[in-house]
Design a protein around this motif. Sequence first.
Motif, PDB file in Angstrom:
ATOM      1  N   ASN A  61      42.054  46.452  33.874  1.00 35.77           N
ATOM      2  CA  ASN A  61      42.050  46.439  35.335  1.00 35.77           C
ATOM      3  C   ASN A  61      43.156  47.378  35.810  1.00 35.77           C
ATOM      4  N   GLY A  86      34.432  49.142  38.503  1.00 37.97           N
ATOM      5  CA  GLY A  86      33.863  48.229  39.487  1.00 37.97           C
ATOM      6  C   GLY A  86      34.662  48.228  40.785  1.00 37.97           C
ATOM      7  N   ASP A  88      36.255  45.855  41.988  1.00 35.97           N
ATOM      8  CA  ASP A  88      37.497  45.098  41.826  1.00 35.97           C
ATOM      9  C   ASP A  88      38.534  45.825  40.995  1.00 35.97           C
ATOM     10  N   TYR A  92      34.883  49.461  32.924  1.00 40.53           N
ATOM     11  CA  TYR A  92      33.882  49.040  31.954  1.00 40.53           C
ATOM     12  C   TYR A  92      33.405  50.254  31.164  1.00 40.53           C
ATOM     13  N   SER A 200      30.061  35.143  28.306  1.00 38.07           N
ATOM     14  CA  SER A 200      30.617  35.540  29.613  1.00 38.07           C
ATOM     15  C   SER A 200      31.460  34.404  30.161  1.00 38.07           C
ATOM     16  N   THR A 202      33.140  32.851  33.966  1.00 30.30           N
ATOM     17  CA  THR A 202      33.054  32.877  35.431  1.00 30.30           C
ATOM     18  C   THR A 202      34.189  32.075  36.018  1.00 30.30           C
ATOM     19  N   ALA A 206      37.999  35.912  36.999  1.00 26.25           N
ATOM     20  CA  ALA A 206      37.021  36.594  36.157  1.00 26.25           C
ATOM     21  C   ALA A 206      36.049  37.363  37.043  1.00 26.25           C
ATOM     22  N   ASP A 207      34.999  36.656  37.525  1.00 29.33           N
ATOM     23  CA  ASP A 207      34.031  37.318  38.409  1.00 29.33           C
ATOM     24  C   ASP A 207      34.248  36.963  39.868  1.00 29.33           C
ATOM     25  N   GLN A 208      35.264  36.156  40.164  1.00 25.00           N
ATOM     26  CA  GLN A 208      35.599  35.801  41.535  1.00 25.00           C
ATOM     27  C   GLN A 208      37.015  36.274  41.843  1.00 25.00           C
ATOM     28  N   THR A 211      39.369  39.313  40.879  1.00 22.24           N
ATOM     29  CA  THR A 211      38.472  39.604  39.761  1.00 22.24           C
ATOM     30  C   THR A 211      39.161  40.514  38.749  1.00 22.24           C
ATOM     31  N   GLY A 212      38.632  40.449  37.556  1.00 24.61           N
ATOM     32  CA  GLY A 212      39.054  41.382  36.517  1.00 24.61           C
ATOM     33  C   GLY A 212      40.330  41.016  35.804  1.00 24.61           C
ATOM     34  N   ILE A 215      38.830  39.074  30.993  1.00 22.94           N
ATOM     35  CA  ILE A 215      37.588  39.711  30.561  1.00 22.94           C
ATOM     36  C   ILE A 215      37.227  39.137  29.201  1.00 22.94           C
TER      37      ILE A 215
END
Length: 909
Positions: A61, A86, A88, A92, A200, A202, A206-208, A211-212, A215
Amino acid sequence: MCRIAGAPPRSLLPPLLLLAALQQAPIKATCEGILCKTGFPEDVYNAVISRGLNEGQPLLNVGFRSCDEKRKVQFESSEPADFRVGEDGVVYAARSFQLSTDPTEFIIYAQDKETQQQWQVVVKLSIKPTFAEHSEKDQKKIEEIVFPRQQYKPSSHLQRQKRDWVIPPINLPENSRGPFPQELVRIRSDRDKSLSLRYSVTGPGADQPPTGIFIINPISGQLSVTKPLDREQIASFHLRAHAVDVNGNQVENPIDIVINVIDMNDNRPEFLHQVWNGTVPEGSKPGTYVMTVTAIDADDPNALNGMLRYRILSQAPSTPSPNMFTINNETGDIITVAAGLDREKVQQYTLIIQATDMEGNPTYGLSNTATAVITVTDVNDNPPEFTAMTFYGEVPENRVDVIVANLTVTDKDQPHTPAWNAMYRMTGGDPTGRFTILTDPNSNDGLVTVVKPIDFETNRMFVLTVAAENQVPLAKGIQHPPQSTATVSITVIDVNESPYFVPNPKLIRQEEGLLAGNMLTTFTAQDPDRYMQQTALRYSKLSDPANWLKIDPVSGQITTIAVLDRESQYVENNMYNATFLASDNGIPPMSGTGTLQIYLLDINDNAPQVHPQEATTCETLQPNATNITATDRDIDPNAGPFAFELPETPPSIKRNWTIIRISGDHAQLSLRIRFLEAGIYDVPIIITDSGNPPKSSTSILKVKVCQCDINGDCTDVDRIVGAGLGTGAIIAILLCIIILLILVLMFVVWMKRRDKERQAKQLLIDPEDDVRDNILKYDEEGGGEEDQDYDLSQLQQPDTIEPDAIKPVGIRRLDERPIHAEPQYPVRSAAPHPGDIGDFINEGLKAADNDPTAPPYDSLLVFDYEGSGSTAGSLSSLNSSSSGGAHFCLYDWKNTARSWSSIWLRYIT
């Protein structure tokens, strides 16, 4: 069966990591006060990753910082085929590929979508050593979290295995220095041997948002953190791990993972205010509360990192004791510990306060300082004292709102406080209340002011006794007297005073109509000065709007110089005001004014008048009577009720009109006959008031009679009648227009007949023998074929024609038959005359009628003659009345038509 190995306890943290955290803490504390700066916090990001990359695998990140939450930033990679970023800021892998053995370097761009502002940062990727990836020792450090097994029933329904234990949280210290991404734990499913799974996570982090931060490798299930954590921002993260097959079907129930951020002492205590202000009254006893200072620490308040202790480092000034105050080391309360606070000696103390965490440990704790400013407030321990025992002043007589003396005092208390502000009061010498004492807010002086006028002839000196005290009483235990006293000696100065009229104003009652030269009254003034040598007063007129009065300069006798009229514009409510002036010869000269009010009694000296003076009614007898009102400038009883009547002469007034009184001031005028021709009529009305004796007048009411429609409203003909034209005049104008049209038609017929005759003659006469070609060629309208020799003098003005007696022989035309005597045409005058045109036309007509031998062209020559310049005036100068002008026009047109008709008939026959 699930097993987990979290982070080691804090006591087992590597010494270098703890040392790095301690070294980093001061740096962060010093940067908290810096203003927010949008951009990347680092210039270069380094990350150590595996050589083989899978598509969609998060790498790190970049941590872009935006000071504006509304700012929209778009990220872009310099190697978009290999890496993508991304929204955020997480980088990737854009595809699955193998990194080269050399470090990979590329640039990440951030651009504001609105302002197009751009930032960039360099990303360097390094490959982990091969031996590190397969080292058995490293494999033991990264523990695994295995999804619990599931039991399958014949019904093929999936059920979760019940567990009686909870996965312990993962403890991760804040401010870790990396390298990043830093592996935390590996998540694995027992079914990965038979299925190709994807892992994965969440949840927040993470995805909220944010974010990032965490991982996971979707293939290996390796969970990593991408940047240092800050416990003061987020103390713990709650994530959920998932395992799905390649088709996205869930193969394991999600498991919860809790990551606790371990606090480090990376924040110094911060005072809520850098400067604290407090007050304490002077003379306060030991133990008196002064103020409370407060500091906060962003570290964990339940740990040593956030436990603060306070102490006083210094006190300035150090008198009368270096330790006048103390502070509670836990609450921050400051109190007094010694007596002797005196504002007149020390007005303010400055304390340096220190707050230290780690429970005040001077070796390991972090500290910060603030300033406490303690102001010693004043109490009333000093009364005001006069600077003198006696004060002097003087004042001119009859003066008010003037300062006659200043009383000065001294007070050692703090200026402009209730303990310093002085109040003055008089204790004697002014029984009538002619003086007052005000306090100057700036100097604290007492201002002795006169509030009532003083007469020198009555009082020549005053001796006042005054006292001064503070707004608040003296503090307890003070031995000084509570107030101070002094005397004020005031001398009154004699001045020349203005004379005054008695009475003022003076009212008299007088009937209006008083003629000039009559004495009204005597209006005199008095001089209040008894100790000055002055002559008698002199009088003069100051204001007399209507110029009715005069005053004797010595005696003050007022006499009329014009007739008094109550109805004058200068009289209001029957009252007339005049102002007079009385002056003395003092030094300086003074004068006074007096007003004479004359109440005028009404007499019957004004006749009533009709209102309005114009009215409108219809030609026929209809119930549309005109309401009229009588007005009288007089008042009751010389005004209404009024009597209304019509005069006896002319008889047509009473024959056509009738008037009926409907009230004391109003009457109705209406038609008596059934029809009255439209026009404007002057109706005289006699109005008599009720005075004694009564007064009457004849008022003319202009009544406009008009044609009305069925609603009783005047039609368009009313506009013509209103313009002053009667019915006869309108008929005469219409006849004139008709005659003019007839003349135009006759002239057209004559022209056609003349053309026909000319064509007939041309057919009967040989063109070579026709000597009239000259006439046709030159458009000469002579007497005929033999009329070739004619007198050209006939073309001149009539007044230039010579008489027949002196006309030379042979000038007469050959076709003329002198059987009868030649008619004598009138000679036109050179000067314009109103009747010149009419007389000329009439006499020319008579000559044509009395001369049967004269062809028509003789008359035509006379009537067609214009001359070198018309001596007649403009037709616009012919003015006439509404009836006379129309009849004159009709008469002229009739005579002209008759003349033209006679000539035309003679010609055609």
